[in-house]
Write a protein that holds these residues in place. Structure first.
Motif, PDB file in Angstrom:
ATOM      1  N   ASP A 101       0.819  -1.208   0.000  1.00  0.00           N
ATOM      2  CA  ASP A 101       0.000   0.000   0.000  1.00  0.00           C
ATOM      3  C   ASP A 101       0.854   1.259   0.000  1.00  0.00           C
ATOM      4  O   ASP A 101       0.424   2.303  -0.440  1.00  0.00           O
ATOM      5  N   SER A 102       2.038   1.152   0.538  1.00  0.00           N
ATOM      6  CA  SER A 102       2.887   2.334   0.613  1.00  0.00           C
ATOM      7  C   SER A 102       4.297   1.955   0.239  1.00  0.00           C
ATOM      8  O   SER A 102       4.677   0.799   0.232  1.00  0.00           O
ATOM      9  N   LYS A 103       5.071   2.952  -0.095  1.00  0.00           N
ATOM     10  CA  LYS A 103       6.468   2.732  -0.460  1.00  0.00           C
ATOM     11  C   LYS A 103       7.234   2.242   0.762  1.00  0.00           C
ATOM     12  O   LYS A 103       7.031   2.742   1.858  1.00  0.00           O
ATOM     13  N   VAL A 104       8.109   1.287   0.531  1.00  0.00           N
ATOM     14  CA  VAL A 104       8.895   0.765   1.632  1.00  0.00           C
ATOM     15  C   VAL A 104      10.343   1.237   1.561  1.00  0.00           C
ATOM     16  O   VAL A 104      11.158   0.817   2.349  1.00  0.00           O
ATOM     17  N   GLU A 105      10.661   2.103   0.621  1.00  0.00           N
ATOM     18  CA  GLU A 105      12.043   2.538   0.448  1.00  0.00           C
ATOM     19  C   GLU A 105      12.615   3.241   1.678  1.00  0.00           C
ATOM     20  O   GLU A 105      13.815   3.238   1.878  1.00  0.00           O
ATOM     21  N   ASN A 106      11.778   3.850   2.485  1.00  0.00           N
ATOM     22  CA  ASN A 106      12.263   4.631   3.607  1.00  0.00           C
ATOM     23  C   ASN A 106      12.536   3.795   4.859  1.00  0.00           C
ATOM     24  O   ASN A 106      12.992   4.328   5.855  1.00  0.00           O
ATOM     25  N   LEU A 107      12.255   2.516   4.812  1.00  0.00           N
ATOM     26  CA  LEU A 107      12.474   1.667   5.975  1.00  0.00           C
ATOM     27  C   LEU A 107      13.912   1.176   5.997  1.00  0.00           C
ATOM     28  O   LEU A 107      14.577   1.111   4.981  1.00  0.00           O
ATOM     29  N   SER A 108      14.376   0.776   7.176  1.00  0.00           N
ATOM     30  CA  SER A 108      15.704   0.177   7.245  1.00  0.00           C
ATOM     31  C   SER A 108      15.656  -1.173   6.548  1.00  0.00           C
ATOM     32  O   SER A 108      14.584  -1.758   6.381  1.00  0.00           O
ATOM     33  N   PHE A 109      16.812  -1.717   6.144  1.00  0.00           N
ATOM     34  CA  PHE A 109      16.836  -2.954   5.378  1.00  0.00           C
ATOM     35  C   PHE A 109      16.166  -4.108   6.121  1.00  0.00           C
ATOM     36  O   PHE A 109      15.361  -4.824   5.551  1.00  0.00           O
ATOM     37  N   GLU A 110      16.481  -4.287   7.403  1.00  0.00           N
ATOM     38  CA  GLU A 110      15.885  -5.384   8.169  1.00  0.00           C
ATOM     39  C   GLU A 110      14.374  -5.221   8.247  1.00  0.00           C
ATOM     40  O   GLU A 110      13.625  -6.174   8.066  1.00  0.00           O
ATOM     41  N   LYS A 111      13.930  -4.003   8.491  1.00  0.00           N
ATOM     42  CA  LYS A 111      12.484  -3.767   8.547  1.00  0.00           C
ATOM     43  C   LYS A 111      11.860  -3.973   7.174  1.00  0.00           C
ATOM     44  O   LYS A 111      10.715  -4.409   7.078  1.00  0.00           O
ATOM     45  N   LYS A 115       8.859  -6.434   6.592  1.00  0.00           N
ATOM     46  CA  LYS A 115       7.630  -5.885   6.024  1.00  0.00           C
ATOM     47  C   LYS A 115       7.251  -6.634   4.744  1.00  0.00           C
ATOM     48  O   LYS A 115       6.075  -6.915   4.512  1.00  0.00           O
ATOM     49  N   LEU A 116       8.246  -6.970   3.941  1.00  0.00           N
ATOM     50  CA  LEU A 116       7.970  -7.687   2.699  1.00  0.00           C
ATOM     51  C   LEU A 116       7.432  -9.096   2.962  1.00  0.00           C
ATOM     52  O   LEU A 116       6.688  -9.630   2.148  1.00  0.00           O
ATOM     53  N   LEU A 117       7.786  -9.676   4.087  1.00  0.00           N
ATOM     54  CA  LEU A 117       7.244 -10.994   4.426  1.00  0.00           C
ATOM     55  C   LEU A 117       5.720 -10.967   4.503  1.00  0.00           C
ATOM     56  O   LEU A 117       5.067 -11.968   4.218  1.00  0.00           O
ATOM     57  N   ASN A 118       5.171  -9.818   4.857  1.00  0.00           N
ATOM     58  CA  ASN A 118       3.708  -9.699   4.934  1.00  0.00           C
ATOM     59  C   ASN A 118       3.030  -9.852   3.587  1.00  0.00           C
ATOM     60  O   ASN A 118       1.828 -10.071   3.523  1.00  0.00           O
ATOM     61  N   PHE A 119       3.791  -9.711   2.502  1.00  0.00           N
ATOM     62  CA  PHE A 119       3.200  -9.824   1.174  1.00  0.00           C
ATOM     63  C   PHE A 119       3.257 -11.246   0.624  1.00  0.00           C
ATOM     64  O   PHE A 119       2.835 -11.486  -0.500  1.00  0.00           O
ATOM     65  N   LEU A 120       3.754 -12.169   1.422  1.00  0.00           N
ATOM     66  CA  LEU A 120       3.763 -13.578   1.027  1.00  0.00           C
ATOM     67  C   LEU A 120       2.505 -14.250   1.556  1.00  0.00           C
ATOM     68  O   LEU A 120       1.968 -13.857   2.588  1.00  0.00           O
ATOM     69  N   PRO A 121       2.059 -15.304   0.878  1.00  0.00           N
ATOM     70  CA  PRO A 121       0.949 -16.093   1.427  1.00  0.00           C
ATOM     71  C   PRO A 121       1.339 -16.646   2.802  1.00  0.00           C
ATOM     72  O   PRO A 121       2.522 -16.892   3.062  1.00  0.00           O
ATOM     73  N   GLU A 122       0.353 -16.855   3.673  1.00  0.00           N
ATOM     74  CA  GLU A 122       0.608 -17.297   5.045  1.00  0.00           C
ATOM     75  C   GLU A 122       1.516 -18.525   5.104  1.00  0.00           C
ATOM     76  O   GLU A 122       2.461 -18.568   5.883  1.00  0.00           O
ATOM     77  N   GLY A 123       1.220 -19.540   4.290  1.00  0.00           N
ATOM     78  CA  GLY A 123       2.002 -20.773   4.326  1.00  0.00           C
ATOM     79  C   GLY A 123       3.451 -20.555   3.949  1.00  0.00           C
ATOM     80  O   GLY A 123       4.365 -21.055   4.609  1.00  0.00           O
ATOM     81  N   CYS A 124       3.677 -19.800   2.885  1.00  0.00           N
ATOM     82  CA  CYS A 124       5.052 -19.493   2.453  1.00  0.00           C
ATOM     83  C   CYS A 124       5.783 -18.708   3.526  1.00  0.00           C
ATOM     84  O   CYS A 124       6.962 -18.957   3.798  1.00  0.00           O
TER      85      CYS A 124
END
Length: 172
Positions: A101-111, A115-124
């Protein structure tokens, strides 16, 4: 964690339990956040985790491994929650990725990665967490999730591929 504090918790000393909660809540919340999206689910699992910690503390024979033991309880509670809500489906849809929903460029690498893990299906996401972050072998993951070892491996590869695509697409 100090051995004496844990022994006081075993004797149901509420002040000692509060101290353990205060020391561990943030760490265990982070563990739960890697598996669950919904804040209410995270809070519920965290409460269940601490209940199990305090009611089963007498089963812990080596107090030096308390934090690892507590973390394992949190992971197991998260997996139980995912199984109970039937949201732990294994997706083989190569095109499945929610759009951020929003740009993630401003987050630290670990975050960014978390955060990107949230865009994977639950099982993956669960398999990626168990293997890459928690360090479980595929055989144990397969047993925990009632799937085949091959499914665990293929879902890990799927998760890695999608995370790489997201990293490239968002210049992280």
């Amino acid at each position: 964690m100090e051995k004496e504090l844990l022994l006081e918790c075993q004797r149901n000393d509420r002040n000692a339990q509060r101290k353990v909660y205060e020391k561990m809540a943030g760490k265990l919340y982070s563990v739960c956040k890697r598996y669950l999206k919904n804040d209410e689910d995270i809070e519920e699992v965290l409460a269940d985790t601490f209940y199990k910690i305090f009611t089963k503390l007498d089963q812990l024979q080596n107090h030096d491994i308390f934090e690892a033991w507590a973390k394992k309880i949190a992971v197991n509670e998260c997996l139980q929650k995912l199984r109970s809500t039937k949201s732990l489906h294994i997706s083989l849809d190569e095109n499945f990725i929610e759009s951020p929903d929003s740009k993630v460029e401003n987050l630290s690498f670990e975050k960014d990665i978390l955060k990107l893990l949230n865009f994977l299906p639950e099982g993956c996401r669960a398999i990626f967490n168990l293997f890459a972050i928690e360090g479980y072998p595929h055989k144990e993951i397969a047993t925990m999730l009632s799937i085949s070892e091959g499914t665990s491996k293929s879902q890990l590869n799927f998760a890695r591929k999608k995370l790489q695509e997201l990293l490239v697409n968002h210049n992280i």
